[in-house]
Motif scaffolding. Sequence first.
Motif, mmCIF file in Angstrom:
data_model
loop_
_atom_site.group_PDB
_atom_site.id
_atom_site.type_symbol
_atom_site.label_atom_id
_atom_site.label_comp_id
_atom_site.label_asym_id
_atom_site.label_seq_id
_atom_site.Cartn_x
_atom_site.Cartn_y
_atom_site.Cartn_z
ATOM 1 N N THR A 89 0.773 -1.320 -0.083
ATOM 2 C CA THR A 89 0.091 0.041 -0.096
ATOM 3 C C THR A 89 0.879 1.283 0.101
ATOM 4 O OG1 THR A 89 -0.095 -0.188 2.373
ATOM 5 C CG2 THR A 89 -1.871 -1.258 1.086
ATOM 6 N N MET A 90 2.114 1.272 -0.014
ATOM 7 C CA MET A 90 3.044 2.254 -0.119
ATOM 8 C C MET A 90 4.366 1.678 -1.089
ATOM 9 S SD MET A 90 5.201 2.404 3.399
ATOM 10 C CE MET A 90 3.694 2.251 4.514
ATOM 11 N N LEU A 91 4.932 2.633 -1.768
ATOM 12 C CA LEU A 91 5.944 2.332 -2.474
ATOM 13 C C LEU A 91 7.216 2.671 -1.632
ATOM 14 C CD1 LEU A 91 5.221 4.299 -5.978
ATOM 15 C CD2 LEU A 91 5.875 1.762 -5.527
ATOM 16 N N ILE A 92 8.125 1.822 -1.523
ATOM 17 C CA ILE A 92 9.378 1.700 -0.895
ATOM 18 C C ILE A 92 10.622 1.844 -1.871
ATOM 19 C CG2 ILE A 92 10.883 0.829 0.748
ATOM 20 C CD1 ILE A 92 8.211 1.643 1.810
ATOM 21 N N THR A 93 11.295 2.784 -2.327
ATOM 22 C CA THR A 93 12.188 3.031 -3.382
ATOM 23 C C THR A 93 13.539 2.579 -3.153
ATOM 24 O OG1 THR A 93 12.692 5.327 -2.998
ATOM 25 C CG2 THR A 93 10.621 4.815 -4.360
ATOM 26 N N HIS A 94 14.058 2.853 -1.862
ATOM 27 C CA HIS A 94 15.451 2.498 -1.528
ATOM 28 C C HIS A 94 16.462 3.428 -2.476
ATOM 29 C CE1 HIS A 94 14.483 -0.727 1.122
ATOM 30 N NE2 HIS A 94 13.686 -1.155 0.396
ATOM 31 N N GLY A 95 15.695 4.369 -2.894
ATOM 32 C CA GLY A 95 16.551 5.378 -3.863
ATOM 33 C C GLY A 95 17.163 4.765 -5.329
ATOM 34 N N GLU A 96 16.356 3.494 -5.599
ATOM 35 C CA GLU A 96 16.435 3.075 -7.035
ATOM 36 C C GLU A 96 15.545 3.414 -7.971
ATOM 37 O OE1 GLU A 96 16.395 -1.086 -5.977
ATOM 38 O OE2 GLU A 96 18.120 -0.992 -4.637
ATOM 39 N N SER A 142 8.033 10.799 1.578
ATOM 40 C CA SER A 142 8.524 11.825 0.917
ATOM 41 C C SER A 142 7.590 12.531 -0.051
ATOM 42 C CB SER A 142 10.024 11.158 -0.030
ATOM 43 O OG SER A 142 9.858 10.255 -0.717
ATOM 44 N N GLY A 143 6.403 11.932 -0.254
ATOM 45 C CA GLY A 143 5.393 12.290 -1.139
ATOM 46 C C GLY A 143 4.492 11.421 -1.468
ATOM 47 N N SER A 144 3.502 11.619 -2.493
ATOM 48 C CA SER A 144 2.512 10.673 -2.715
ATOM 49 C C SER A 144 2.542 10.385 -4.110
ATOM 50 C CB SER A 144 1.418 11.030 -2.286
ATOM 51 O OG SER A 144 0.845 12.195 -2.904
ATOM 52 N N ALA A 145 2.240 9.285 -4.886
ATOM 53 C CA ALA A 145 2.301 9.068 -6.109
ATOM 54 C C ALA A 145 1.219 8.322 -6.589
ATOM 55 C CB ALA A 145 3.630 8.111 -6.340
ATOM 56 N N VAL A 146 0.658 8.260 -7.900
ATOM 57 C CA VAL A 146 -0.222 7.642 -8.492
ATOM 58 C C VAL A 146 0.404 6.469 -9.407
ATOM 59 C CG1 VAL A 146 -2.284 7.471 -9.911
ATOM 60 C CG2 VAL A 146 -2.063 9.280 -8.372
ATOM 61 N N LEU A 163 -3.778 0.734 -8.466
ATOM 62 C CA LEU A 163 -3.646 1.635 -9.398
ATOM 63 C C LEU A 163 -4.512 2.598 -9.460
ATOM 64 C CD1 LEU A 163 -3.454 -1.053 -12.262
ATOM 65 C CD2 LEU A 163 -1.532 0.263 -11.266
ATOM 66 N N ASP A 164 -3.936 3.705 -9.953
ATOM 67 C CA ASP A 164 -4.925 5.088 -10.142
ATOM 68 C C ASP A 164 -5.445 5.662 -8.863
ATOM 69 O OD1 ASP A 164 -4.614 4.811 -12.785
ATOM 70 O OD2 ASP A 164 -6.131 3.549 -13.061
ATOM 71 N N ILE A 165 -4.926 5.365 -7.691
ATOM 72 C CA ILE A 165 -4.902 6.378 -6.423
ATOM 73 C C ILE A 165 -3.873 6.513 -5.557
ATOM 74 C CG2 ILE A 165 -7.411 5.224 -5.902
ATOM 75 C CD1 ILE A 165 -6.062 3.339 -3.776
ATOM 76 N N PRO A 166 -3.779 7.632 -5.032
ATOM 77 C CA PRO A 166 -2.321 8.046 -4.406
ATOM 78 C C PRO A 166 -2.026 6.910 -3.265
ATOM 79 C CG PRO A 166 -4.172 9.975 -4.364
ATOM 80 C CD PRO A 166 -4.832 8.616 -4.833
ATOM 81 N N VAL A 167 -0.618 6.851 -3.414
ATOM 82 C CA VAL A 167 -0.121 5.926 -2.536
ATOM 83 C C VAL A 167 1.206 6.862 -1.971
ATOM 84 C CG1 VAL A 167 -0.929 3.679 -3.141
ATOM 85 C CG2 VAL A 167 1.357 4.791 -4.081
ATOM 86 N N TYR A 184 5.120 5.327 -12.192
ATOM 87 C CA TYR A 184 4.089 6.045 -11.291
ATOM 88 C C TYR A 184 4.490 7.590 -11.509
ATOM 89 C CZ TYR A 184 8.040 6.433 -8.113
ATOM 90 O OH TYR A 184 9.616 6.651 -7.267
ATOM 91 N N GLU A 185 3.504 8.203 -11.135
ATOM 92 C CA GLU A 185 3.634 9.653 -11.360
ATOM 93 C C GLU A 185 3.509 10.392 -9.942
ATOM 94 O OE1 GLU A 185 1.357 13.788 -13.331
ATOM 95 O OE2 GLU A 185 0.347 11.589 -13.231
ATOM 96 N N LEU A 186 4.683 10.992 -9.607
ATOM 97 C CA LEU A 186 4.837 11.830 -8.314
ATOM 98 C C LEU A 186 3.681 12.976 -8.384
ATOM 99 C CD1 LEU A 186 6.271 11.710 -5.657
ATOM 100 C CD2 LEU A 186 7.791 13.212 -6.802
ATOM 101 N N VAL A 187 2.690 13.011 -7.506
ATOM 102 C CA VAL A 187 1.816 13.993 -7.570
ATOM 103 C C VAL A 187 2.029 14.819 -6.275
ATOM 104 C CG1 VAL A 187 0.185 12.617 -8.553
ATOM 105 C CG2 VAL A 187 0.098 12.368 -6.242
ATOM 106 N N SER A 188 2.540 14.668 -5.365
ATOM 107 C CA SER A 188 2.849 15.625 -4.310
ATOM 108 C C SER A 188 4.063 15.217 -3.902
ATOM 109 C CB SER A 188 1.773 15.826 -3.090
ATOM 110 O OG SER A 188 2.102 14.569 -2.310
ATOM 111 N N LEU A 189 4.882 16.325 -3.425
ATOM 112 C CA LEU A 189 6.349 16.176 -2.560
ATOM 113 C C LEU A 189 6.220 16.762 -1.263
ATOM 114 C CD1 LEU A 189 9.096 15.070 -3.213
ATOM 115 C CD2 LEU A 189 9.628 17.329 -4.034
ATOM 116 N N ASN A 190 6.670 15.979 -0.084
ATOM 117 C CA ASN A 190 6.840 16.617 1.141
ATOM 118 C C ASN A 190 8.231 17.101 1.224
ATOM 119 O OD1 ASN A 190 4.403 15.463 1.675
ATOM 120 N ND2 ASN A 190 4.960 13.910 2.621
#
Length: 78
Positions: free
Chosen positions: A7-14, A50-54, A35-39, A69-75
Motif C-alpha cells: 500500500t506504499m512505494l518503498i524506493t530505496h533510492g532506486e 517523501s510524497g505521494s504518487a499514482v 492503481l490510479d489512487i495516491p499511495v 508512477y507519477e509523483l503527485v505531491s512532494l513533502n
Amino acid sequence: MPVDLNTMLITHGEEERVEQNLFELKKTGYCLYPLDIPVEVRKTQESEASGSAVIQKIAWEKGMTFIRYELVSLNTPN
C-alpha cells in the motif's frame, strides 16, 4: 510463487526519472499495488513519506515487478 500486496512505494533510492514527475521502479519478486489512487512514497519503510504518487502501470516479468508512477505531491522540509 510468493506475491506481496503493498500500500506504499518503498524506493530505496532506486527509482529512475522518465520525465518530469514520471518515474520507474524495478522490484525483485511479484508485487501488487493499487492503481490510479495516491499511495505514499518512502525511501525506506521506517522513513517519513517523501510524497505521494499514482501508480499508472505495473508489469511482471521473470521474477521482477516493473512499476511506472507519477509523483503527485512532494513533502519538503521547508
